[in-house]
Design a protein around this motif. Structure first.
Motif: not given
Length: 386
Positions: A209-214, A223-232, A243-250
């Motif tokens: 997921v991505t955190t941040g203020r719009v 911050r892109v926060v990785v779920n280590p279980q889901g990502y694995a 990761l491309t999806h979340e970086v696009t939000h940034v």
């Protein structure tokens, strides 16, 4: 006849005693100050001195402007409890200081105060370093911070994937942005939830997921926060897409506002992630395809509430898939530049105005085109992925 009133004279020492008594009370005009005020001043000074240098456990993290801004002090004898706002920047990544509400506990001894504990304020999320040692991996475009329990190989792999995601996001969003990203990789799903201040079930099954203020203006980098279980559990292609999806939000954060529909912000991020690949609508939208093949075309574009974390998984999947296909339709029919222009306008104008100016259509026209595309592209079984 009674005698008249008589003047009563005080003993010579009594006025002096009264004056001395008044001067030891906390009233203005006698030149004294309450002992608590001096202690609070000393506590504030002790916190400032202590916080001047980040702790040794944060060595390797590129921290700047590290400071604790004291909000309140509560004294209880030789103990003090301070509420403070931690302010810091990650050098080269944060254009403005980030913040974190903290609670600092001190003990006093003969007028000297020392810090005993530093922890998140009640109700505030934890920081990654509150969970233990932090590992640092630097990529060309990414700074990856790993929490306790993360291994170096995993962190290097995420840094490499993030380095590929940044140029992909820039290609989809040809507007100025920092072109770099901070990725946090906590040790577990539960520790991820601690960083975000929500229950772990809200993120179960998600890769990141991505955190941040719009909105525009100076703000800390997301911050892109990785779920280590889901990502694995993701395939190599799935990790690239996530990761491309979340970086696009940034990348698009400055153009995103409360008026931006979630179908547009989430759909655009997925469009950027799938862009240039060979994923067909049937392959990328299996949950929505099942509905369409059973004769159930959605009657509206996915509403904001459909994207809430923790909801029914199939419904959530259909919302994301429908949003992606809406943005895919816009880019295919009106062009990539028109989709980018729609995104920019939707962040500052009503959607109806943005659609008219960017695409020359209205919400009803877009909805009709989207439903027709779903019926055409999803009613046939998806091709087998080779």
């Amino acid at each position: 006849m009674s005698p008249g009133p008589r003047a009563v004279r005080l003993p010579p020492l009594l006025p002096l005693l009264l004056c001395l008594l008044l001067c030891v009370l906390p009233v203005a005009g006698c030149g004294g100050r309450p002992p608590a005020a001096g202690a609070e001043r000393d506590v504030r000074r002790a916190v400032a001195d202590w916080s001047r240098v980040p702790p040794e456990r944060l060595a390797g993290i590129p921290l700047e402007d590290w400071a604790y801004e004291v909000r309140s002090v509560r004294l209880d004898g030789v103990r003090a409890l301070v509420r403070a706002e931690l302010r810091y920047r990650l050098a080269g990544y944060d254009p403005a200081p980030d913040g974190s509400a903290r609670e600092v506990e001190l003990a006093g001894d003969g007028g000297t105060w020392r810090v005993l504990a530093d922890r998140p304020a009640p109700g505030a999320p934890r920081q990654l370093w509150d969970q233990g040692p932090v590992s640092v991996v630097r990529g060309a475009h990414a700074l990856v911070l790993g929490g306790a329990g993360q291994d170096a190989e995993t962190l290097r792999g995420i840094a490499a994937e993030a380095d590929r995601a940044v140029p992909a996001a820039s290609a989809a969003w040809p507007r100025p942005w920092a072109g770099r990203v901070v990725v946090l990789v906590p040790g577990s799903l539960e520790r991820m939830a601690e960083l975000l201040g929500r229950p772990a079930d809200a993120y179960r099954g998600l890769g990141a997921v991505t955190t941040g203020r719009v909105g525009g203006g100076p703000a800390p980098a997301d911050r892109v926060v990785v779920n280590p279980q889901g990502y694995a559990e993701l395939s190599a292609a799935g990790r690239r897409i996530v990761l491309t999806h979340e970086v696009t939000h940034v990348a698009t954060r400055a153009a995103t506002s409360a008026t931006t529909p979630l179908w547009l912000s989430e759909g655009f991020a997925d469009w950027a992630a799938y862009r240039g690949g060979d994923t067909t609508p049937g392959q990328g939208a299996p949950a929505l395809a099942r509905e369409v093949r059973q004769g159930r075309l959605p009657g509206e574009l996915p509403p904001d509430g459909a994207f809430a974390f923790g909801g029914e998984p199939e419904a959530l999947a259909r919302a994301y898939e429908g949003a992606w296909l809406a943005c895919r339709l816009i880019a295919g029919r009106w062009g990539d530049a028109a989709l980018v222009a729609l995104y920019e306008r939707a962040g500052r104008e009503p959607l109806e105005t943005a659609l008219r100016e960017a695409l020359g259509t209205d919400p009803a026209g877009l909805l009709t085109a989207w439903r027709e595309a779903l019926a055409s592209e999803l009613r046939r079984p998806p091709e087998r992925v080779r």
